[in-house]
Design a protein around this motif. Structure first.
Motif, PDB file in Angstrom:
ATOM      1  N   LEU A 132       0.819  -1.089  -0.086  1.00 51.31           N
ATOM      2  CA  LEU A 132      -0.132   0.032  -0.046  1.00 51.31           C
ATOM      3  C   LEU A 132       0.911   1.295   0.140  1.00 51.31           C
ATOM      4  O   LEU A 132       0.599   2.089  -0.811  1.00 51.31           O
ATOM      5  N   ALA A 133       2.118   1.197   0.727  1.00 54.59           N
ATOM      6  CA  ALA A 133       2.744   2.279   0.854  1.00 54.59           C
ATOM      7  C   ALA A 133       3.525   2.631  -0.564  1.00 54.59           C
ATOM      8  O   ALA A 133       3.704   3.761  -0.868  1.00 54.59           O
ATOM      9  N   LYS A 134       3.972   1.593  -1.219  1.00 59.54           N
ATOM     10  CA  LYS A 134       4.664   1.816  -2.478  1.00 59.54           C
ATOM     11  C   LYS A 134       3.397   2.066  -3.654  1.00 59.54           C
ATOM     12  O   LYS A 134       3.842   3.109  -4.431  1.00 59.54           O
ATOM     13  N   VAL A 135       2.233   1.666  -3.666  1.00 58.16           N
ATOM     14  CA  VAL A 135       1.116   2.311  -4.401  1.00 58.16           C
ATOM     15  C   VAL A 135       1.005   3.788  -4.140  1.00 58.16           C
ATOM     16  O   VAL A 135       0.828   4.529  -4.857  1.00 58.16           O
ATOM     17  N   ARG A 136       1.018   4.112  -2.823  1.00 63.45           N
ATOM     18  CA  ARG A 136       0.729   5.553  -2.509  1.00 63.45           C
ATOM     19  C   ARG A 136       1.973   6.629  -2.980  1.00 63.45           C
ATOM     20  O   ARG A 136       1.755   7.603  -3.060  1.00 63.45           O
ATOM     21  N   ASP A 137       2.900   5.789  -3.185  1.00 62.17           N
ATOM     22  CA  ASP A 137       4.008   6.681  -3.454  1.00 62.17           C
ATOM     23  C   ASP A 137       4.199   6.867  -4.943  1.00 62.17           C
ATOM     24  O   ASP A 137       5.225   7.593  -5.442  1.00 62.17           O
ATOM     25  N   SER A 138       3.567   5.926  -5.600  1.00 65.29           N
ATOM     26  CA  SER A 138       3.411   6.045  -7.169  1.00 65.29           C
ATOM     27  C   SER A 138       2.443   7.015  -7.713  1.00 65.29           C
ATOM     28  O   SER A 138       1.374   7.106  -7.385  1.00 65.29           O
TER      29      SER A 138
END
Length: 211
Positions: A100-106
């Motif tokens: 989820l953190a990776k998605v939000r950073d993208s």
């Protein structure tokens, strides 16, 4: 008999009380954004997919609706190559939070809801094995006693694999067991080439008979 039943019911009630306590504690931890505390709830470690699903249901903005540890690692590799292996052994809810953190950073996912992200990942990079592929990988075959050999085929997600075992009792001809792992990450036509090779050996052994 009655005392044994009462003791069993007591153990059941005690186990349920522990699980219920840990679920309530997990919900409280998520409400407080204390996600690290989830790893201290030992009874929940035995059903991590179920726990992650429950947490996602009650806290939909804090988790992605993806509950399989294998799928989370696959999607992690898509967004950050090599990270899937690093997540091995990580509790499923923590792997979910990492993704989820990776998605939000993208920037590519800016403004997307968790469900939109989930649908995109499964539609584009579906890690699930097609049913036909599963049927082809769970098979076994045996030669006659005069030519003792067995072939066992199983799915193997990390690439093709093969090993040879010798099984037999003292004074008897040992059975050669070829264990073949089929790469479930490849299309069936490509993944089955190791199986074709071992089936050729299998047929040769049957035709040749005993040495």
């Amino acid at each position: 008999m009655a005392s044994a039943r009462a003791a069993a019911e007591g153990r059941r009630d005690e186990a349920w009380a522990r699980v219920r306590h840990d679920f309530v504690s997990a919900f409280a931890a998520c409400k407080a954004d204390d996600f690290e505390a989830l790893d201290d709830l030992e009874t929940l470690a035995c059903g991590q997919a179920l726990v992650t699903k429950a947490l996602t249901f009650y806290f939909p903005g804090r988790f992605l609706p993806i509950f399989s540890a294998q799928h989370l690692r696959r999607f992690a590799d898509i967004l950050d190559p090599g990270s899937g292996a690093a997540l091995a052994g990580t509790r499923t809810w923590q792997a979910n939070r990492w993704l989820l953190a990776k998605v939000r950073d993208s920037e590519a996912f800016a403004g997307w809801s968790p469900h939109e992200v989930m649908h995109f990942l499964y539609e584009t990079y579906d890690p699930r094995v097609p049913p036909l592929h599963q049927m082809l990988t769970y098979i076994a075959g045996y030669t006659p006693p005069s030519a003792p050999m067995a072939v066992i085929v199983h799915p193997h997600a990390s690439g093709p694999a093969r090993r040879t075992l010798k099984v037999g009792a003292r004074g008897r001809t040992p059975v050669t067991v070829e264990v073949v792992g089929i790469d479930t990450g490849q299309p069936p036509a490509q993944a089955l080439s190791p199986l074709a090779e071992v089936i050729g050996e299998f047929k040769d052994r049957v035709a040749a008979g005993p040495a």
